[in-house]
Design a protein around this motif. Sequence first.
Motif, PDB file in Angstrom:
ATOM      1  N   ASP A  30       0.844  -1.181   0.000  1.00  0.00           N
ATOM      2  CA  ASP A  30       0.000   0.000   0.000  1.00  0.00           C
ATOM      3  C   ASP A  30       0.889   1.245   0.000  1.00  0.00           C
ATOM      4  O   ASP A  30       1.823   1.357   0.812  1.00  0.00           O
ATOM      5  CB  ASP A  30      -0.894  -0.018   1.257  1.00  0.00           C
ATOM      6  N   THR A  31       0.613   2.192  -0.890  1.00  0.00           N
ATOM      7  CA  THR A  31       1.428   3.399  -1.008  1.00  0.00           C
ATOM      8  C   THR A  31       1.459   4.189   0.293  1.00  0.00           C
ATOM      9  O   THR A  31       2.511   4.733   0.670  1.00  0.00           O
ATOM     10  CB  THR A  31       0.900   4.282  -2.157  1.00  0.00           C
ATOM     11  N   LEU A  32       0.352   4.252   1.009  1.00  0.00           N
ATOM     12  CA  LEU A  32       0.317   4.975   2.275  1.00  0.00           C
ATOM     13  C   LEU A  32       1.220   4.306   3.314  1.00  0.00           C
ATOM     14  O   LEU A  32       1.953   4.979   4.042  1.00  0.00           O
ATOM     15  CB  LEU A  32      -1.111   5.093   2.802  1.00  0.00           C
ATOM     16  N   LEU A  33       1.200   2.974   3.379  1.00  0.00           N
ATOM     17  CA  LEU A  33       2.089   2.253   4.301  1.00  0.00           C
ATOM     18  C   LEU A  33       3.553   2.465   3.927  1.00  0.00           C
ATOM     19  O   LEU A  33       4.409   2.600   4.804  1.00  0.00           O
ATOM     20  CB  LEU A  33       1.755   0.767   4.324  1.00  0.00           C
ATOM     21  N   GLN A  34       3.836   2.485   2.635  1.00  0.00           N
ATOM     22  CA  GLN A  34       5.198   2.746   2.178  1.00  0.00           C
ATOM     23  C   GLN A  34       5.637   4.153   2.588  1.00  0.00           C
ATOM     24  O   GLN A  34       6.762   4.358   3.043  1.00  0.00           O
ATOM     25  CB  GLN A  34       5.300   2.595   0.660  1.00  0.00           C
ATOM     26  N   PHE A  35       4.737   5.123   2.448  1.00  0.00           N
ATOM     27  CA  PHE A  35       5.019   6.492   2.846  1.00  0.00           C
ATOM     28  C   PHE A  35       5.313   6.559   4.346  1.00  0.00           C
ATOM     29  O   PHE A  35       6.287   7.182   4.774  1.00  0.00           O
ATOM     30  CB  PHE A  35       3.820   7.383   2.475  1.00  0.00           C
ATOM     31  N   GLU A  36       4.512   5.880   5.138  1.00  0.00           N
ATOM     32  CA  GLU A  36       4.731   5.830   6.589  1.00  0.00           C
ATOM     33  C   GLU A  36       6.077   5.170   6.921  1.00  0.00           C
ATOM     34  O   GLU A  36       6.766   5.594   7.849  1.00  0.00           O
ATOM     35  CB  GLU A  36       3.588   5.100   7.285  1.00  0.00           C
ATOM     36  N   TYR A  37       6.410   4.131   6.178  1.00  0.00           N
ATOM     37  CA  TYR A  37       7.687   3.450   6.394  1.00  0.00           C
ATOM     38  C   TYR A  37       8.845   4.418   6.144  1.00  0.00           C
ATOM     39  O   TYR A  37       9.794   4.498   6.936  1.00  0.00           O
ATOM     40  CB  TYR A  37       7.787   2.229   5.477  1.00  0.00           C
ATOM     41  N   ILE A  38       8.782   5.172   5.055  1.00  0.00           N
ATOM     42  CA  ILE A  38       9.827   6.154   4.751  1.00  0.00           C
ATOM     43  C   ILE A  38       9.910   7.186   5.876  1.00  0.00           C
ATOM     44  O   ILE A  38      10.998   7.510   6.358  1.00  0.00           O
ATOM     45  CB  ILE A  38       9.562   6.835   3.388  1.00  0.00           C
ATOM     46  N   LEU A  39       8.759   7.682   6.314  1.00  0.00           N
ATOM     47  CA  LEU A  39       8.745   8.692   7.383  1.00  0.00           C
ATOM     48  C   LEU A  39       9.299   8.142   8.699  1.00  0.00           C
ATOM     49  O   LEU A  39       9.833   8.900   9.513  1.00  0.00           O
ATOM     50  CB  LEU A  39       7.334   9.232   7.599  1.00  0.00           C
ATOM     51  N   SER A  40       9.190   6.825   8.901  1.00  0.00           N
ATOM     52  CA  SER A  40       9.695   6.238  10.153  1.00  0.00           C
ATOM     53  C   SER A  40      11.204   6.396  10.297  1.00  0.00           C
ATOM     54  O   SER A  40      11.741   6.285  11.390  1.00  0.00           O
ATOM     55  CB  SER A  40       9.307   4.759  10.242  1.00  0.00           C
ATOM     56  N   PHE A  41      11.890   6.681   9.209  1.00  0.00           N
ATOM     57  CA  PHE A  41      13.345   6.848   9.248  1.00  0.00           C
ATOM     58  C   PHE A  41      13.773   8.239   9.698  1.00  0.00           C
ATOM     59  O   PHE A  41      14.962   8.486   9.898  1.00  0.00           O
ATOM     60  CB  PHE A  41      13.967   6.512   7.891  1.00  0.00           C
ATOM     61  N   ILE A  42      12.830   9.151   9.879  1.00  0.00           N
ATOM     62  CA  ILE A  42      13.187  10.486  10.355  1.00  0.00           C
ATOM     63  C   ILE A  42      13.922  10.372  11.690  1.00  0.00           C
ATOM     64  O   ILE A  42      14.847  11.132  11.969  1.00  0.00           O
ATOM     65  CB  ILE A  42      11.948  11.401  10.447  1.00  0.00           C
ATOM     66  N   GLY A  43      13.559   9.393  12.501  1.00  0.00           N
ATOM     67  CA  GLY A  43      14.226   9.189  13.781  1.00  0.00           C
ATOM     68  C   GLY A  43      15.685   8.780  13.652  1.00  0.00           C
ATOM     69  O   GLY A  43      16.459   8.907  14.596  1.00  0.00           O
ATOM     70  N   ASP A  44      16.088   8.283  12.491  1.00  0.00           N
ATOM     71  CA  ASP A  44      17.478   7.889  12.268  1.00  0.00           C
ATOM     72  C   ASP A  44      18.326   9.033  11.729  1.00  0.00           C
ATOM     73  O   ASP A  44      19.540   8.901  11.597  1.00  0.00           O
ATOM     74  CB  ASP A  44      17.543   6.714  11.283  1.00  0.00           C
ATOM     75  N   LEU A  45      17.672  10.129  11.410  1.00  0.00           N
ATOM     76  CA  LEU A  45      18.353  11.280  10.837  1.00  0.00           C
ATOM     77  C   LEU A  45      19.210  11.967  11.891  1.00  0.00           C
ATOM     78  O   LEU A  45      18.748  12.251  12.992  1.00  0.00           O
ATOM     79  CB  LEU A  45      17.288  12.252  10.312  1.00  0.00           C
ATOM     80  N   ASN A  46      20.466  12.188  11.573  1.00  0.00           N
ATOM     81  CA  ASN A  46      21.328  13.038  12.396  1.00  0.00           C
ATOM     82  C   ASN A  46      21.061  14.452  11.902  1.00  0.00           C
ATOM     83  O   ASN A  46      21.703  14.941  10.984  1.00  0.00           O
ATOM     84  CB  ASN A  46      22.808  12.686  12.209  1.00  0.00           C
ATOM     85  N   ALA A  47      20.037  15.069  12.472  1.00  0.00           N
ATOM     86  CA  ALA A  47      19.546  16.342  11.956  1.00  0.00           C
ATOM     87  C   ALA A  47      20.539  17.479  12.179  1.00  0.00           C
ATOM     88  O   ALA A  47      21.189  17.559  13.221  1.00  0.00           O
ATOM     89  CB  ALA A  47      18.210  16.689  12.597  1.00  0.00           C
TER      90      ALA A  47
END
Length: 181
Positions: A30-47
């Motif tokens: 599902d495209t929405l689930l894929q989008f959520e999966y991508i967004l879940s990586f924001i926590g791995d970002l060394n901002a």
Amino acid sequence: MGAQLESGNKTASTEAREDEFLGNFELLDDTLLQFEYILSFIGDLNAIPEEDRTDDCKVEGCASNAWLMLEARNGRLKLSLGSDSLIIEGLLGALTWMLDTQPLEDVAAWQPRFLNHPQMKPHLNSDRSHGIASIVKAIQTFCVARTAQLGCLRHASSRQLASSAAQAKGSNQSSASSSCC
């Protein structure tokens, strides 16, 4: 989810991390689930902190604003990234998860597949794809340059050690002082 991926192995290779990212992505139909999966990586970002988001570290070629700071620590890559777009921050977080703390040589030689993955197409319009590709190119260019510098330093250190050893033995041999970089 990025930090809680199956392997949880912080020493996994760049390719293994990309395989895991793509494998998990493929499980989501599902495209929405894929989008959520991508967004879940924001926590791995060394901002990059807001005050450091200057023109000096702004990435050219991105439709959104994106910033990139790179360091080499003990022959490994240290990434800091940021964007003003959530989807880009998620993609940068995934990139951070795949590349941060990896050996410079591995990142320099990496052939990213996620940019051309068919299931990524809905999330990577041409502007996003071009921007992420620009970031990957900048990262790899940095890694190639730092790897060359490290190689030069190692080569120079070896010459210095050999020269010191020869002097300690009382040898009259002189070593050539040339730079490989």
